[in-house]
Design a protein around this motif. Structure first.
Motif, PDB file in Angstrom:
ATOM      1  N   THR A  27       0.695  -0.827   0.405  1.00 17.80           N
ATOM      2  CA  THR A  27      -0.042   0.229   0.176  1.00 17.80           C
ATOM      3  C   THR A  27       0.721   1.255  -0.487  1.00 17.80           C
ATOM      4  N   ALA A  28       0.584   2.135  -0.289  1.00 20.94           N
ATOM      5  CA  ALA A  28       0.580   3.636   0.015  1.00 20.94           C
ATOM      6  C   ALA A  28       1.286   3.912   1.563  1.00 20.94           C
ATOM      7  N   SER A  81      -4.009   8.236   5.626  1.00 20.11           N
ATOM      8  CA  SER A  81      -4.021   7.240   4.785  1.00 20.11           C
ATOM      9  C   SER A  81      -5.756   7.397   3.849  1.00 20.11           C
ATOM     10  N   ALA A  82      -4.837   7.348   2.541  1.00 19.69           N
ATOM     11  CA  ALA A  82      -5.474   7.196   1.349  1.00 19.69           C
ATOM     12  C   ALA A  82      -5.275   5.802   0.588  1.00 19.69           C
ATOM     13  N   PHE A  83      -6.105   5.160  -0.964  1.00 21.62           N
ATOM     14  CA  PHE A  83      -5.728   4.356  -1.753  1.00 21.62           C
ATOM     15  C   PHE A  83      -4.211   5.078  -2.216  1.00 21.62           C
ATOM     16  N   ASP A  84      -3.779   6.039  -2.157  1.00 17.18           N
ATOM     17  CA  ASP A  84      -2.537   7.081  -2.703  1.00 17.18           C
ATOM     18  C   ASP A  84      -1.962   8.267  -2.240  1.00 17.18           C
ATOM     19  N   VAL A  85      -2.610   9.250  -0.636  1.00 18.45           N
ATOM     20  CA  VAL A  85      -1.669   9.927  -0.673  1.00 18.45           C
ATOM     21  C   VAL A  85      -1.577   9.649   0.985  1.00 18.45           C
ATOM     22  N   VAL A  86      -0.797   9.915   2.112  1.00 22.37           N
ATOM     23  CA  VAL A  86      -0.358   9.927   3.059  1.00 22.37           C
ATOM     24  C   VAL A  86       0.103  10.970   3.548  1.00 22.37           C
ATOM     25  N   GLU A  87      -0.689  11.706   4.728  1.00 18.14           N
ATOM     26  CA  GLU A  87      -0.444  12.383   5.761  1.00 18.14           C
ATOM     27  C   GLU A  87       0.160  12.598   6.521  1.00 18.14           C
ATOM     28  N   PHE A  88       1.160  12.215   7.263  1.00 20.22           N
ATOM     29  CA  PHE A  88       2.083  12.603   7.995  1.00 20.22           C
ATOM     30  C   PHE A  88       3.293  13.303   9.004  1.00 20.22           C
ATOM     31  N   LYS A  89       2.823  13.138  10.134  1.00 19.56           N
ATOM     32  CA  LYS A  89       4.190  14.086  11.039  1.00 19.56           C
ATOM     33  C   LYS A  89       5.493  13.278  11.200  1.00 19.56           C
ATOM     34  N   ALA A  90       6.449  14.117  10.976  1.00 16.46           N
ATOM     35  CA  ALA A  90       7.918  13.244  11.251  1.00 16.46           C
ATOM     36  C   ALA A  90       9.039  13.737  12.357  1.00 16.46           C
ATOM     37  N   HIS A 103       5.513  18.181   8.838  1.00 18.10           N
ATOM     38  CA  HIS A 103       4.040  17.828   8.776  1.00 18.10           C
ATOM     39  C   HIS A 103       4.150  17.842   6.341  1.00 18.10           C
ATOM     40  N   GLU A 104       4.126  16.408   6.426  1.00 23.63           N
ATOM     41  CA  GLU A 104       4.075  16.763   4.880  1.00 23.63           C
ATOM     42  C   GLU A 104       2.529  15.522   4.258  1.00 23.63           C
ATOM     43  N   LYS A 105       2.030  16.184   3.553  1.00 23.51           N
ATOM     44  CA  LYS A 105       0.871  15.872   2.308  1.00 23.51           C
ATOM     45  C   LYS A 105       1.632  14.574   1.348  1.00 23.51           C
ATOM     46  N   SER A 106       1.800  13.632   1.191  1.00 23.50           N
ATOM     47  CA  SER A 106       2.413  12.438   0.083  1.00 23.50           C
ATOM     48  C   SER A 106       1.496  12.227  -0.789  1.00 23.50           C
ATOM     49  N   ASN A 107       2.097  12.057  -2.029  1.00 29.37           N
ATOM     50  CA  ASN A 107       1.595  11.378  -3.223  1.00 29.37           C
ATOM     51  C   ASN A 107       2.402  10.203  -3.822  1.00 29.37           C
ATOM     52  N   PHE A 108       1.388   9.425  -4.012  1.00 31.66           N
ATOM     53  CA  PHE A 108       1.933   8.081  -3.863  1.00 31.66           C
ATOM     54  C   PHE A 108       1.484   7.026  -6.122  1.00 31.66           C
ATOM     55  N   ARG A 109       2.245   6.672  -6.364  1.00 25.38           N
ATOM     56  CA  ARG A 109       1.694   6.041  -7.786  1.00 25.38           C
ATOM     57  C   ARG A 109       2.026   4.838  -7.711  1.00 25.38           C
ATOM     58  N   LEU A 110       1.090   4.178  -8.001  1.00 25.91           N
ATOM     59  CA  LEU A 110       0.723   2.606  -8.545  1.00 25.91           C
ATOM     60  C   LEU A 110       1.297   2.542  -9.378  1.00 25.91           C
ATOM     61  N   GLU A 111       2.582   1.642 -10.080  1.00 27.25           N
ATOM     62  CA  GLU A 111       2.955   0.723 -11.067  1.00 27.25           C
ATOM     63  C   GLU A 111       3.437   0.308 -11.538  1.00 27.25           C
ATOM     64  N   ASP A 112       2.393  -1.114 -12.449  1.00 24.88           N
ATOM     65  CA  ASP A 112       3.051  -2.256 -12.573  1.00 24.88           C
ATOM     66  C   ASP A 112       3.127  -3.307 -11.021  1.00 24.88           C
ATOM     67  N   GLY A 113       2.384  -2.936 -10.490  1.00 23.04           N
ATOM     68  CA  GLY A 113       2.168  -3.608  -9.062  1.00 23.04           C
ATOM     69  C   GLY A 113       3.370  -2.415  -7.848  1.00 23.04           C
ATOM     70  N   ARG A 114       3.774  -1.991  -8.241  1.00 20.98           N
ATOM     71  CA  ARG A 114       4.756  -1.825  -6.945  1.00 20.98           C
ATOM     72  C   ARG A 114       4.792   0.502  -6.527  1.00 20.98           C
ATOM     73  N   TRP A 115       4.482   0.131  -5.502  1.00 16.71           N
ATOM     74  CA  TRP A 115       4.261   1.545  -5.012  1.00 16.71           C
ATOM     75  C   TRP A 115       5.428   3.145  -5.117  1.00 16.71           C
ATOM     76  N   TYR A 116       5.472   4.036  -5.312  1.00 18.91           N
ATOM     77  CA  TYR A 116       6.627   5.100  -5.510  1.00 18.91           C
ATOM     78  C   TYR A 116       5.785   6.807  -5.217  1.00 18.91           C
ATOM     79  N   TYR A 117       6.935   6.801  -4.191  1.00 18.85           N
ATOM     80  CA  TYR A 117       6.722   8.520  -3.783  1.00 18.85           C
ATOM     81  C   TYR A 117       6.637   9.272  -4.871  1.00 18.85           C
ATOM     82  N   VAL A 118       5.929  10.083  -5.722  1.00 21.51           N
ATOM     83  CA  VAL A 118       5.590  11.249  -6.307  1.00 21.51           C
ATOM     84  C   VAL A 118       6.261  12.323  -5.393  1.00 21.51           C
TER      85      VAL A 118
END
Length: 124
Positions: A27-28, A81-90, A103-118
């Motif tokens: 998952t993202a 956390s949603a399908f392709d978005v995760v908001e977090f505090k580190a 504090h970031e709201k990160s966007n992710f992409r699923l391609e060919d069965g693998r997740w990537y940070y965008v």
């Protein structure tokens, strides 16, 4: 040792299999957690490989390594956390040994069965 991502389970059974390329993050949120753990463990190769190809020109393994080695990460808190978005505090220590928060709201992409940070949006 407990996994740095804060899951409450051991690193060996949490993020390490992703870091060793034994399996892909499902998952993202799992990818985001594993990337946080990669910053904690200074695994620049994993950070680079899990950055979306379209964004790699803006990031290098050496830049990731420098960032990881120069930051004392304290803990991770998932806000949303949603399908392709995760908001977090580190949480981390600055050079004056004071706790600060990324504090970031990160966007992710699923391609060919693998997740990537965008990319992400930072909050102050």
């Amino acid at each position: 040792m407990n996994c740095p991502c804060g899951s409450g389970i051991t690193y060996q059974h949490c993020c390490q299999p992703y870091h060793l390329s034994l399996k892909n993050a499902p998952t993202a949120e799992a990818l985001m957690r594993s990337r946080y753990s990669a910053f904690v463990t200074a695994n620049a190769g994993y950070l680079y490989e899990t950055t979306h190809n379209s964004k790699r020109k803006n990031h290098s393994k050496s830049a990731y390594l420098n960032s990881a080695k120069n930051t004392k990460w304290l803990k991770l808190e998932i806000i949303f956390s949603a399908f392709d978005v995760v908001e977090f505090k580190a949480y981390y220590l600055n050079k004056k040994f004071q706790t600060e928060v990324l504090h970031e709201k990160s966007n992710f992409r699923l391609e060919d069965g693998r997740w990537y940070y965008v990319d992400g949006v930072f909050y102050s």
